[in-house]
Every structure is written in C-alpha cells, then in structure tokens.
Write an enzyme that holds these catalytic residues in place. Structure first.
Site, PDB file in Angstrom:
ATOM      1  N   LYS A 109      52.463 -52.233  53.871  1.00  0.00           N
ATOM      2  CA  LYS A 109      51.796 -52.384  55.109  1.00  0.00           C
ATOM      3  C   LYS A 109      52.777 -52.847  56.067  1.00  0.00           C
ATOM      4  CE  LYS A 109      47.347 -52.077  56.265  1.00  0.00           C
ATOM      5  NZ  LYS A 109      46.471 -51.269  55.615  1.00  0.00           N
ATOM      6  N   GLY A 221      31.934 -53.275  63.440  1.00  0.00           N
ATOM      7  CA  GLY A 221      33.235 -52.362  63.957  1.00  0.00           C
ATOM      8  C   GLY A 221      32.587 -51.252  64.407  1.00  0.00           C
ATOM      9  N   GLY A 223      35.053 -48.475  65.361  1.00  0.00           N
ATOM     10  CA  GLY A 223      36.175 -47.867  65.416  1.00  0.00           C
ATOM     11  C   GLY A 223      36.327 -46.745  64.650  1.00  0.00           C
ATOM     12  N   ASN A 224      37.395 -46.289  64.209  1.00  0.00           N
ATOM     13  CA  ASN A 224      37.632 -45.041  63.427  1.00  0.00           C
ATOM     14  C   ASN A 224      36.665 -45.043  62.300  1.00  0.00           C
ATOM     15  OD1 ASN A 224      39.275 -43.917  60.748  1.00  0.00           O
ATOM     16  ND2 ASN A 224      39.297 -42.513  62.575  1.00  0.00           N
TER      17      ASN A 224
HETATM   18  P1  NAD Z   1      39.695 -49.732  64.908  1.00  0.00           P
HETATM   19  O1  NAD Z   1      40.837 -50.325  65.561  1.00  0.00           O
HETATM   20  O2  NAD Z   1      39.586 -48.186  65.076  1.00  0.00           O
HETATM   21  O3  NAD Z   1      38.225 -50.419  64.990  1.00  0.00           O
HETATM   22  C1  NAD Z   1      38.260 -51.770  64.740  1.00  0.00           C
HETATM   23  C2  NAD Z   1      36.701 -52.195  65.257  1.00  0.00           C
HETATM   24  O4  NAD Z   1      36.428 -53.394  64.623  1.00  0.00           O
HETATM   25  C3  NAD Z   1      36.409 -51.941  66.828  1.00  0.00           C
HETATM   26  O5  NAD Z   1      35.333 -51.398  67.149  1.00  0.00           O
HETATM   27  C4  NAD Z   1      36.548 -53.433  67.078  1.00  0.00           C
HETATM   28  O6  NAD Z   1      35.540 -53.582  68.437  1.00  0.00           O
HETATM   29  C5  NAD Z   1      35.830 -54.031  66.042  1.00  0.00           C
HETATM   30  N1  NAD Z   1      36.115 -55.705  65.824  1.00  0.00           N
HETATM   31  C6  NAD Z   1      37.339 -56.260  66.065  1.00  0.00           C
HETATM   32  N2  NAD Z   1      37.020 -57.506  65.809  1.00  0.00           N
HETATM   33  C7  NAD Z   1      35.745 -57.511  65.854  1.00  0.00           C
HETATM   34  C8  NAD Z   1      34.955 -58.839  65.477  1.00  0.00           C
HETATM   35  N3  NAD Z   1      35.217 -59.892  65.355  1.00  0.00           N
HETATM   36  N4  NAD Z   1      33.483 -58.583  65.143  1.00  0.00           N
HETATM   37  C9  NAD Z   1      33.234 -57.258  65.264  1.00  0.00           C
HETATM   38  N5  NAD Z   1      33.992 -56.209  65.601  1.00  0.00           N
HETATM   39  C10 NAD Z   1      35.008 -56.493  65.874  1.00  0.00           C
HETATM   40  O7  NAD Z   1      40.225 -49.925  63.232  1.00  0.00           O
HETATM   41  P2  NAD Z   1      39.492 -48.948  62.064  1.00  0.00           P
HETATM   42  O8  NAD Z   1      40.829 -48.198  61.868  1.00  0.00           O
HETATM   43  O9  NAD Z   1      38.212 -48.519  62.233  1.00  0.00           O
HETATM   44  O10 NAD Z   1      39.948 -50.157  60.738  1.00  0.00           O
HETATM   45  C11 NAD Z   1      38.752 -51.024  60.496  1.00  0.00           C
HETATM   46  C12 NAD Z   1      39.011 -51.590  59.441  1.00  0.00           C
HETATM   47  O11 NAD Z   1      39.065 -50.662  58.236  1.00  0.00           O
HETATM   48  C13 NAD Z   1      40.290 -52.485  59.184  1.00  0.00           C
HETATM   49  O12 NAD Z   1      40.077 -53.596  58.316  1.00  0.00           O
HETATM   50  C14 NAD Z   1      41.022 -51.394  58.567  1.00  0.00           C
HETATM   51  O13 NAD Z   1      42.231 -52.345  57.796  1.00  0.00           O
HETATM   52  C15 NAD Z   1      40.420 -50.830  57.542  1.00  0.00           C
HETATM   53  N6  NAD Z   1      40.877 -49.459  56.933  1.00  0.00           N
HETATM   54  C16 NAD Z   1      41.090 -48.574  57.981  1.00  0.00           C
HETATM   55  C17 NAD Z   1      41.503 -47.290  57.389  1.00  0.00           C
HETATM   56  C18 NAD Z   1      41.632 -46.075  58.468  1.00  0.00           C
HETATM   57  O14 NAD Z   1      42.034 -45.197  58.130  1.00  0.00           O
HETATM   58  N7  NAD Z   1      41.609 -46.366  59.923  1.00  0.00           N
HETATM   59  C19 NAD Z   1      41.626 -47.091  56.105  1.00  0.00           C
HETATM   60  C20 NAD Z   1      41.326 -47.994  55.086  1.00  0.00           C
HETATM   61  C21 NAD Z   1      40.921 -49.096  55.882  1.00  0.00           C
END
Ligand code: NAD
Length: 430
Positions: A109, A221, A223-224
């Site tokens: 990471k 959340g 996001g993605n």
């Molecule tokens: P992202 O940056 O696309 O989205 C993150 C989201 O979380 C946003 O909508 C943001 O507004 C929200 N957020 C942040 N702080 C917050 C809070 N205190 N309360 C409520 N919402 C909050 O990130 P992502 O890629 O969607 O990843 C989200 C999680 O999933 C992370 O823990 C990441 O490590 C994990 N993850 C992501 C992937 C991937 O492929 N993108 C794979 C495995 C795990």
C-alpha cells in the site's frame, strides 16, 4: 466525522486481528513475527513546485507487507490524515485479501499526505511524478504493483506510469493498474469493487434465504465503491434508502435519505469528483439531510460501509437497529474488533472487507494479466471472471465458517493467513 472514544490506530487493529487468527491457526513464533510486521517500508519526501512558484514538501509512503505469493499489490491514497501506520495496516490487509481470493499477489500500500481538494491538477501531477521518482527502483511489474485508492484516479495512475516508463526507457504497462481504458486499463475495473461487494451480498442473502428484491440498504460513502455497489444492488432489485458522504465545504459528513429509494443517476448529477454530494441540490431534489453517522441508524436489512476505516466502532455500533442482517464491508477496516464482537453476538452476517471488497484487486490482477499480454478482454468477460472468482471465494469462506463454527471474518482470515504462512514456509523463509 464520526468521533471515537480513544485514539484509533489501524495498524494496531490489523495486528490484533492477525493475532487472533495466529492463535486459531496455532502459528509458530517465527511465522507470527514475520507476518505481524511489513517486510519492507519506505517513507520519503516529495518536493513539489506549486503553481504560485513556492515549494511544498509532501510526505510519501510505500509499504510492502508480504510478497511470498507474488509481487506486492495495493493502492495509493491521497489523504490529509495519511500516516505510516495506516499504510502498514492497509498493506497487511492487502496480503490477506489477495490470498483469500487466491490470486498470485502479495500485499502493499502507498500514500501521500495531501488534500487533493486544495491542489490543482498540475500540482497533483507533480506529486504523482515525485512519488514515482522516489520509489521507482523498489516497485515494478515483478516487484510491487500500485493502483488507485481514496482520492486517486486513473489519471493519477497514468501520470505515475508515464514517469516510471520515462525512467525505465521502455513501456511497462504492468507496473500499475487502474489505468484508463485504451491506455492499458481493463474494462470493468471501475465497476469491480462495488460489483464485487454486491456479488457477496447476493450470496449471503441466498444463505439467509432472503430475496434481494425484498431488501433495503444504507451506504456510507458515495465514491467509486459505493456508486457501483448501489448500481448493481439496485439492478438486482434492492432499494438503497440512505447514502452518506463527506461535505468538503462544511468539513463534516451528512447522510441523504429518501425512503422510496435514492435515484443513482440524479445523485451522480449533483456529486463532485471526490464523491461529495451537493447538500443544497440534494435537499431541493427531496432528500432529507441528516447528520453523517445517521447512515448506520437506518432501519434497513443491509449496511454497506464504503468510505473509511473505524466507522462502526464500540460507540457507533449501538446505533445499528436490530433489523440489520448483513454488514458488507466495502471499505477497508470499517469495523473495530469491539464492534465486530458485538455484531457477531447479535448474529449479524458480516461480510468482511478482505472478502467483500476483493473485487477491486481481483480485477486489477486481470488488468495486469491483460497488460502483460497486451491483449484485452470484453467487459462481459472481465465481469464474468470476477463473479466466478468472488463467488468461489465466498463459498470457500462460508463453508469453512459453518464447518468450524467461525465468523465469516475469522474464516476468511484463516484461509488467507494459512495460504501466506504456507508460502513463507515452502520458500524456506521461516
Ligand atoms: P472514493 O475516494 O472514491 O470515495 C470515498 C467516499 O467516502 C466519498 O464519497 C467521500 O465523500 C466519503 N467519505 C469520506 N469521509 C467520510 C465520512 N467521514 N463520512 C461519510 N463519508 C465519507 O474512495 P473509494 O475508492 O470508493 O474507496 C472507499 C473505501 O473502499 C476505502 O476504504 C478504500 O480503501 C476501499 N476500497 C476501495 C477499492 C477501490 O477499488 N476503489 C478497493 C478496495 C477497497
């Protein structure tokens, strides 16, 4: 932001989880000592010329927890609260995640302490290139393969790849995953993590004998991960009634509720690139705007934490209503060990992060395979292979859980830690 009772350290939590499994597996002291700590870690300075001509020095990290089963694999996060301990924890979780879905990769990471909200595109590009210049000799397709994570995107990956290839003097598309489609990226990658979460929810509901069309969910959340989890869950007939996200202007989180079900397209139209929903526009569109932590107090069947670590903890777990049957961990480490015990006591079916969100790394692995072959599959082919891999992993974990009376998390860890421990022993490391 949800408050916690005492200072939270994700690495301590990752180690606590590991210790519990090491006891279950009766691992000997040598293997334990090796797997409790990262094999290698790098912390460095990234000097960046800002657009106004000044210089700012950012802190960058890369941690390679274990690569006995294959090159390290794991994302790079841009976050103002990033720390070496967070990166260590996430690297360790990547080792277990790759092992539980049985892909030939280890765990790594990376991160940079920065807030992209306050940086221009060009400044972010310079941070990406600076990060690669500091670590180029220690990463690579056969060594350690980065990917996007919180607040990093396909564009950031492409800048990083471009810098790496300039240093190497050749094309090395297998260096990094999450690249744009058409430039070494895989179709289906952007959907992979969120869809993977829903593949596991679908399997869990089958076990519980509940039809997905009769269920409701609340998501932390937007996001993605959250967006694509909502997309597939709603396609399969489920109803998402609440979504929470971070509001950068207010510097706090809010939850947006619509009992009849959120309209994904509508919300996407009022959401910024960081997954932040515009509160005023949401209110105008008929959403109730609630305090951020209210996402987990909703009277729903399924909770999908898909934002940050430690969101379901000793304090907040009390807010979860009795009706909740499934917690599907889209985020990494969203549930503290204390809250995990409480959910187990209540009989909630927890689909642990290392299994639930493994779709992302599985598809990253597919991307690496395609990049190294320079031959790319259709989206249907990618998502079909992803479903097979996720479903097989779910069934293996669930069979073990039932057979040995373990929780899903314990079973996933037992499978993963056992595979990694065997690889270390077979190589003669311990
Ligand atoms: P992202 O940056 O696309 O989205 C993150 C989201 O979380 C946003 O909508 C943001 O507004 C929200 N957020 C942040 N702080 C917050 C809070 N205190 N309360 C409520 N919402 C909050 O990130 P992502 O890629 O969607 O990843 C989200 C999680 O999933 C992370 O823990 C990441 O490590 C994990 N993850 C992501 C992937 C991937 O492929 N993108 C794979 C495995 C795990």
């Amino acid at each position: 932001m949800v408050k916690t009772a005492r200072a939270y350290n994700s690495f301590e939590m990752a180690q606590t989880q590991f210790d519990r499994i090491a006891d279950l597996l009766d691992l000997d002291d040598g293997v334990r000592a090796l797997l409790r700590e990262p094999l290698r870690e790098y912390a460095f300075a990234i000097p960046v010329r800002m657009d106004d001509g000044s210089v700012r020095v950012f802190r960058g990290f890369r941690v390679q927890h274990n690569d006995a089963r294959g090159p390290s694999k794991g994302g790079i996060r841009f976050h103002p609260q990033e720390s070496l301990d967070t990166v260590r924890a996430l690297a360790m979780w990547m080792t277990w995640k790759c092992a539980v879905v049985d892909i030939p990769l280890g765990g790594g990471k990376g991160g940079v302490v920065c807030d992209p909200h306050d940086l221009t595109e060009r400044e972010q590009e310079r941070i990406c290139r600076g990060w690669v210049r500091q670590i180029a000799r220690d990463i690579g397709p056969e060594r350690d393969v980065p990917a996007p994570d919180v607040m990093t995107s396909a564009q950031h990956m492409l800048w990083m790849l471009d810098e790496y290839e300039a240093i190497q003097g050749m094309r090395r598309p297998g260096l990094i995953t999450g690249k744009p489609v058409g430039l070494g990226g895989s179709l289906g990658r952007k959907e992979a993590t969120g869809y993977g979460v829903v593949f596991t929810i679908r399997e869990a509901l089958k076990e519980l004998g509940v039809r997905i069309q009769e269920t409701t969910a609340s998501v932390q959340g937007f996001g993605n991960v959250a967006q694509y989890a909502i997309e597939l869950y709603q396609q399969l007939g489920g109803r998402v009634v609440c979504v929470s996200c971070w509001d950068q202007k207010a510097r706090t989180s809010f939850a947006y509720r619509k009992a009849s079900g959120v309209d994904l397209e509508e919300l996407l139209g009022i959401t910024d690139a960081f997954g932040g929903i515009d509160g005023d526009k949401a209110r105008a569109a008929g959403y109730e705007v609630l305090p951020g932590e209210d996402w987990l107090a909703q009277d729903v069947d399924i909770l999908i934490p898909a934002a940050l670590e430690n969101q379901i903890n000793a304090e907040t777990v009390r807010l979860i209503p009795e009706r909740v049957k499934i917690v599907a961990e889209g985020a990494n480490g969203p549930t503290s060990p204390e809250a995990d015990d409480e959910l187990t006591r209540r009989g909630v079916f927890v689909i642990p992060d290392l299994l639930a969100n493994a779709g992302g790394v599985t598809c990253s692995y597919f991307e690496q395979v395609q990049s190294n072959m320079n031959y790319f599959w259709t989206k249907e082919e990618v998502l079909g292979k992803l479903d097979l891999k996720m479903t097989a992993a779910f069934i293996a974990v669930s069979d073990l859980a039932r057979g040995r009376e373990l929780s899903m998390r314990q079973a996933a860890y037992v499978i993963a830690v056992d595979r990694v421990a065997r690889a270390c022993r077979d190589r003669g490391w311990v």
